[in-house]
Design a protein around this motif. Sequence first.
Motif, short mmCIF file in Angstrom:
data_model
loop_
_atom_site.label_atom_id
_atom_site.label_comp_id
_atom_site.label_asym_id
_atom_site.label_seq_id
_atom_site.Cartn_x
_atom_site.Cartn_y
_atom_site.Cartn_z
N ARG A 16 0.83 -1.21 0.00
CA ARG A 16 0.00 0.00 0.00
C ARG A 16 0.86 1.25 0.00
NH1 ARG A 16 -2.95 -2.93 3.86
NH2 ARG A 16 -2.21 -1.61 5.56
N THR A 19 2.26 1.85 -3.38
CA THR A 19 1.20 2.35 -4.27
C THR A 19 0.99 3.85 -4.07
OG1 THR A 19 0.08 0.21 -4.32
CG2 THR A 19 -1.24 2.15 -4.87
N GLU A 20 0.97 4.28 -2.81
CA GLU A 20 0.84 5.70 -2.53
C GLU A 20 2.06 6.47 -3.02
OE1 GLU A 20 -1.54 7.80 -1.31
OE2 GLU A 20 -2.78 6.05 -1.73
N ARG A 23 2.35 7.92 -6.49
CA ARG A 23 1.62 9.15 -6.79
C ARG A 23 2.41 10.40 -6.39
NH1 ARG A 23 -2.60 9.66 -3.53
NH2 ARG A 23 -3.52 11.20 -4.93
N ARG A 27 1.50 14.79 -6.27
CA ARG A 27 1.45 15.61 -5.05
C ARG A 27 2.59 16.62 -4.96
NH1 ARG A 27 0.17 10.29 -2.73
NH2 ARG A 27 2.41 9.99 -2.50
N ASP A 47 4.23 15.51 2.38
CA ASP A 47 3.36 14.45 1.89
C ASP A 47 3.95 13.71 0.69
OD1 ASP A 47 3.13 16.52 0.09
OD2 ASP A 47 0.94 16.42 -0.08
N TYR A 49 6.50 10.86 -0.53
CA TYR A 49 7.08 9.65 0.08
C TYR A 49 8.58 9.50 -0.19
CZ TYR A 49 2.51 7.78 1.40
OH TYR A 49 1.28 7.57 1.99
#
Length: 214
Positions: A16, A19-20, A23, A27, A47, A49
């Motif tokens: 997960r 996956t974030e 993106r 962002r 925000d 990663y």
Amino acid sequence: MTTTLHDPAVRDLIARLFTEAARDDERSPGRPAPTVSPQERADLLGDIYMPISARGGDLLYALVRAARPQTVVEFGTSYGISTLHLAAAVRDNGVGHVTTTELSATKVRAARANIQAAGLSDLVTVLEGDALTTLGTVGGPIGLALLDGWKEMCLPVLRLIEDRLAPGALVVGDDSTFGSMSDYLAYVRDPGNGYVSVDFPVEDGMELSCWTGR
């Protein structure tokens, strides 16, 4: 034998998070101005990663399993993806502890939550603040260090912890293909500085350096 990385709770959490992380470009606020302070830059990118690669995570897990370090140090926790790989290996070794540091308060909270969700909180200490301060408090000997924070800070952080590296300690510099890693690479690739160093071809590169002492 099932490893901690293959435990469904850990495996699915890491999936997960990756996956974030995919993106990040959506962002991203763009490149911060060169005049902003490290704290302002960390807050601005709170925000984002900026993770290690999946293959890089597998490599970190294998290195910790092989080296069996008592003390693992990480510079640049972010959302904790790399930290989870390090801690999973420590769990499976049955020995050791991970101390990691992060400047962004947003990321500190998220990393601690992710580490707790994986059931690995007892193996990890997340220090909030400037690594040049927080990592000065970590006792040695350090058996493995991952340097994955701001690239221009990797060499100063290495020099900070160098006197606490165990003989044969492994130092991993992530994103070794970045131009901002040039000073770091020149340092660890100079045999006179006490390292045997090789570049490992994962995504964006990882420099693997063994501390032989001087």
